[in-house]
Design a protein around this motif. Structure first.
Motif, PDB file in Angstrom:
ATOM      1  N   GLU A 162      -0.400 -17.390  21.975  1.00  0.00           N
ATOM      2  CA  GLU A 162       0.650 -17.380  20.974  1.00  0.00           C
ATOM      3  C   GLU A 162       0.041 -17.090  19.609  1.00  0.00           C
ATOM      4  O   GLU A 162      -1.142 -17.276  19.378  1.00  0.00           O
ATOM      5  N   GLU A 163       0.908 -16.677  18.704  1.00  0.00           N
ATOM      6  CA  GLU A 163       0.459 -16.333  17.362  1.00  0.00           C
ATOM      7  C   GLU A 163      -0.288 -17.503  16.733  1.00  0.00           C
ATOM      8  O   GLU A 163       0.189 -18.636  16.756  1.00  0.00           O
ATOM      9  N   GLU A 164      -1.477 -17.252  16.215  1.00  0.00           N
ATOM     10  CA  GLU A 164      -2.280 -18.299  15.601  1.00  0.00           C
ATOM     11  C   GLU A 164      -1.688 -18.710  14.259  1.00  0.00           C
ATOM     12  O   GLU A 164      -1.071 -17.910  13.576  1.00  0.00           O
ATOM     13  N   THR A 165      -1.921 -19.939  13.889  1.00  0.00           N
ATOM     14  CA  THR A 165      -1.494 -20.434  12.599  1.00  0.00           C
ATOM     15  C   THR A 165      -2.390 -19.826  11.525  1.00  0.00           C
ATOM     16  O   THR A 165      -3.591 -19.712  11.704  1.00  0.00           O
ATOM     17  N   PHE A 166      -1.785 -19.454  10.400  1.00  0.00           N
ATOM     18  CA  PHE A 166      -2.545 -18.874   9.305  1.00  0.00           C
ATOM     19  C   PHE A 166      -3.525 -19.897   8.760  1.00  0.00           C
ATOM     20  O   PHE A 166      -3.169 -21.052   8.530  1.00  0.00           O
ATOM     21  N   LYS A 167      -4.755 -19.471   8.562  1.00  0.00           N
ATOM     22  CA  LYS A 167      -5.776 -20.341   7.993  1.00  0.00           C
ATOM     23  C   LYS A 167      -6.035 -19.881   6.559  1.00  0.00           C
ATOM     24  O   LYS A 167      -6.292 -18.704   6.322  1.00  0.00           O
ATOM     25  N   PRO A 168      -5.953 -20.805   5.585  1.00  0.00           N
ATOM     26  CA  PRO A 168      -6.201 -20.421   4.201  1.00  0.00           C
ATOM     27  C   PRO A 168      -7.536 -19.699   4.043  1.00  0.00           C
ATOM     28  O   PRO A 168      -8.504 -19.988   4.731  1.00  0.00           O
ATOM     29  N   LYS A 169      -7.558 -18.765   3.134  1.00  0.00           N
ATOM     30  CA  LYS A 169      -8.728 -17.917   2.893  1.00  0.00           C
ATOM     31  C   LYS A 169      -9.498 -18.424   1.667  1.00  0.00           C
ATOM     32  O   LYS A 169      -9.005 -19.225   0.891  1.00  0.00           O
ATOM     33  N   SER A 170     -10.689 -17.892   1.485  1.00  0.00           N
ATOM     34  CA  SER A 170     -11.546 -18.319   0.375  1.00  0.00           C
ATOM     35  C   SER A 170     -11.389 -17.464  -0.879  1.00  0.00           C
ATOM     36  O   SER A 170     -11.778 -17.873  -1.954  1.00  0.00           O
ATOM     37  N   GLY A 171     -10.836 -16.267  -0.712  1.00  0.00           N
ATOM     38  CA  GLY A 171     -10.750 -15.338  -1.835  1.00  0.00           C
ATOM     39  C   GLY A 171     -11.807 -14.255  -1.748  1.00  0.00           C
ATOM     40  O   GLY A 171     -11.753 -13.257  -2.459  1.00  0.00           O
ATOM     41  N   THR A 172     -12.790 -14.444  -0.863  1.00  0.00           N
ATOM     42  CA  THR A 172     -13.849 -13.440  -0.718  1.00  0.00           C
ATOM     43  C   THR A 172     -13.445 -12.313   0.223  1.00  0.00           C
ATOM     44  O   THR A 172     -14.143 -11.309   0.307  1.00  0.00           O
ATOM     45  N   GLN A 173     -12.303 -12.484   0.912  1.00  0.00           N
ATOM     46  CA  GLN A 173     -11.845 -11.420   1.801  1.00  0.00           C
ATOM     47  C   GLN A 173     -11.481 -10.188   0.967  1.00  0.00           C
ATOM     48  O   GLN A 173     -11.059 -10.299  -0.171  1.00  0.00           O
ATOM     49  N   GLN A 174     -11.683  -9.029   1.560  1.00  0.00           N
ATOM     50  CA  GLN A 174     -11.321  -7.786   0.887  1.00  0.00           C
ATOM     51  C   GLN A 174     -10.212  -7.115   1.665  1.00  0.00           C
ATOM     52  O   GLN A 174     -10.089  -7.286   2.881  1.00  0.00           O
ATOM     53  N   TYR A 175      -9.395  -6.368   0.962  1.00  0.00           N
ATOM     54  CA  TYR A 175      -8.269  -5.673   1.561  1.00  0.00           C
ATOM     55  C   TYR A 175      -8.427  -4.180   1.360  1.00  0.00           C
ATOM     56  O   TYR A 175      -8.785  -3.730   0.271  1.00  0.00           O
ATOM     57  N   ASP A 176      -8.141  -3.422   2.421  1.00  0.00           N
ATOM     58  CA  ASP A 176      -8.165  -1.964   2.327  1.00  0.00           C
ATOM     59  C   ASP A 176      -6.925  -1.436   1.628  1.00  0.00           C
ATOM     60  O   ASP A 176      -6.934  -0.343   1.081  1.00  0.00           O
ATOM     61  N   SER A 177      -5.844  -2.228   1.683  1.00  0.00           N
ATOM     62  CA  SER A 177      -4.589  -1.793   1.078  1.00  0.00           C
ATOM     63  C   SER A 177      -3.793  -3.013   0.630  1.00  0.00           C
ATOM     64  O   SER A 177      -4.059  -4.140   1.071  1.00  0.00           O
ATOM     65  N   VAL A 178      -2.799  -2.772  -0.211  1.00  0.00           N
ATOM     66  CA  VAL A 178      -1.933  -3.859  -0.651  1.00  0.00           C
ATOM     67  C   VAL A 178      -1.079  -4.379   0.508  1.00  0.00           C
ATOM     68  O   VAL A 178      -0.645  -5.526   0.487  1.00  0.00           O
ATOM     69  N   GLN A 179      -0.868  -3.549   1.523  1.00  0.00           N
ATOM     70  CA  GLN A 179      -0.119  -4.005   2.697  1.00  0.00           C
ATOM     71  C   GLN A 179      -0.850  -5.177   3.363  1.00  0.00           C
ATOM     72  O   GLN A 179      -0.214  -6.111   3.845  1.00  0.00           O
ATOM     73  N   GLY A 180      -2.174  -5.156   3.360  1.00  0.00           N
ATOM     74  CA  GLY A 180      -2.954  -6.258   3.921  1.00  0.00           C
ATOM     75  C   GLY A 180      -2.715  -7.558   3.169  1.00  0.00           C
ATOM     76  O   GLY A 180      -2.621  -8.630   3.784  1.00  0.00           O
ATOM     77  N   ILE A 181      -2.603  -7.472   1.851  1.00  0.00           N
ATOM     78  CA  ILE A 181      -2.298  -8.671   1.056  1.00  0.00           C
ATOM     79  C   ILE A 181      -0.907  -9.175   1.418  1.00  0.00           C
ATOM     80  O   ILE A 181      -0.703 -10.367   1.651  1.00  0.00           O
ATOM     81  N   ALA A 182       0.056  -8.259   1.466  1.00  0.00           N
ATOM     82  CA  ALA A 182       1.434  -8.631   1.803  1.00  0.00           C
ATOM     83  C   ALA A 182       1.503  -9.262   3.189  1.00  0.00           C
ATOM     84  O   ALA A 182       2.222 -10.250   3.400  1.00  0.00           O
ATOM     85  N   ASP A 183       0.758  -8.724   4.135  1.00  0.00           N
ATOM     86  CA  ASP A 183       0.732  -9.280   5.496  1.00  0.00           C
ATOM     87  C   ASP A 183       0.183 -10.701   5.498  1.00  0.00           C
ATOM     88  O   ASP A 183       0.731 -11.589   6.161  1.00  0.00           O
ATOM     89  N   ASP A 184      -0.899 -10.946   4.753  1.00  0.00           N
ATOM     90  CA  ASP A 184      -1.462 -12.298   4.681  1.00  0.00           C
ATOM     91  C   ASP A 184      -0.493 -13.261   3.990  1.00  0.00           C
ATOM     92  O   ASP A 184      -0.364 -14.412   4.404  1.00  0.00           O
ATOM     93  N   LEU A 185       0.181 -12.802   2.947  1.00  0.00           N
ATOM     94  CA  LEU A 185       1.158 -13.655   2.270  1.00  0.00           C
ATOM     95  C   LEU A 185       2.278 -14.051   3.230  1.00  0.00           C
ATOM     96  O   LEU A 185       2.665 -15.220   3.298  1.00  0.00           O
ATOM     97  N   THR A 186       2.762 -13.085   3.985  1.00  0.00           N
ATOM     98  CA  THR A 186       3.828 -13.357   4.949  1.00  0.00           C
ATOM     99  C   THR A 186       3.346 -14.324   6.025  1.00  0.00           C
ATOM    100  O   THR A 186       4.042 -15.286   6.364  1.00  0.00           O
ATOM    101  N   ALA A 187       2.141 -14.104   6.537  1.00  0.00           N
ATOM    102  CA  ALA A 187       1.575 -14.997   7.562  1.00  0.00           C
ATOM    103  C   ALA A 187       1.399 -16.414   7.022  1.00  0.00           C
ATOM    104  O   ALA A 187       1.489 -17.386   7.769  1.00  0.00           O
ATOM    105  N   ALA A 188       1.174 -16.535   5.717  1.00  0.00           N
ATOM    106  CA  ALA A 188       0.988 -17.841   5.083  1.00  0.00           C
ATOM    107  C   ALA A 188       2.318 -18.502   4.716  1.00  0.00           C
ATOM    108  O   ALA A 188       2.325 -19.570   4.111  1.00  0.00           O
ATOM    109  N   GLY A 189       3.439 -17.849   5.069  1.00  0.00           N
ATOM    110  CA  GLY A 189       4.747 -18.434   4.791  1.00  0.00           C
ATOM    111  C   GLY A 189       5.332 -18.055   3.452  1.00  0.00           C
ATOM    112  O   GLY A 189       6.278 -18.685   2.977  1.00  0.00           O
ATOM    113  N   MET A 190       4.773 -17.029   2.815  1.00  0.00           N
ATOM    114  CA  MET A 190       5.284 -16.538   1.538  1.00  0.00           C
ATOM    115  C   MET A 190       5.639 -15.058   1.687  1.00  0.00           C
ATOM    116  O   MET A 190       4.883 -14.193   1.255  1.00  0.00           O
TER     117      MET A 190
END
Length: 150
Positions: free
Chosen positions: A28-56
């Motif tokens: 089943e879909e894993e629960t979102f785990k908070p990030k440290s800020g050191t992650q990098q994104y190739d696109s803004v869509q990646g940020i949006a995807d993480d925000l959505t996974a985090a419930g925002m």
């Protein structure tokens, strides 16, 4: 003997079927785990995807024209607040963008909030009227940048 073998085979088959079901439960879909800020994104869509996974959820997501500093930028609404997501090629471009932003906003005493991570940034709005910046930082990490006059 044949009955014992048939019974063992039936139990083994049942175990395999049940084992297959239980392994699907862990898929089943894993629960979102908070990030440290050191992650990098190739696109803004990646940020949006993480925000959505985090419930925002990043609603009304729209890619913007490229900017002088960001390689890609997008706007969306998070909890009813217009939010700008940006991805940068370098830390220098990000730092320059933050400097320009604060230089424009602070002399006019305009409230703002930025969450900046590794070559990405989110303009999350006025930190005095909502908790969007604090909530984003709690999930995606990075550092919170507020006006220096507060």
């Amino acid at each position: 003997m044949k009955r014992t073998f048939a019974a063992v085979a039936a139990i083994s088959s049942a175990a395999l079927i049940l084992g297959g079901c239980s392994s699907n439960d862990t898929a089943e879909e894993e629960t979102f785990k908070p990030k440290s800020g050191t992650q990098q994104y190739d696109s803004v869509q990646g940020i949006a995807d993480d925000l959505t996974a985090a419930g925002m959820p990043c609603e009304n997501f729209t890619i913007n024209e490229s900017t002088r500093y960001a390689t890609q930028s997008a706007t969306c609404e998070i909890a009813g607040t217009e939010t700008v997501l940006s991805v940068f090629t370098s830390d220098t471009d990000q730092a320059d963008n933050i400097k320009v932003f604060s230089t424009l906003m602070e002399p006019k005493k305009i409230e703002y909030g930025l969450v900046a991570g590794s070559k990405w940034m989110i303009n999350c709005g006025d930190t005095t009227i909502n908790d969007n910046c604090k909530n984003i930082k709690a999930q995606l990490g990075g550092r919170l940048i507020n006006p220096t006059y507060i």
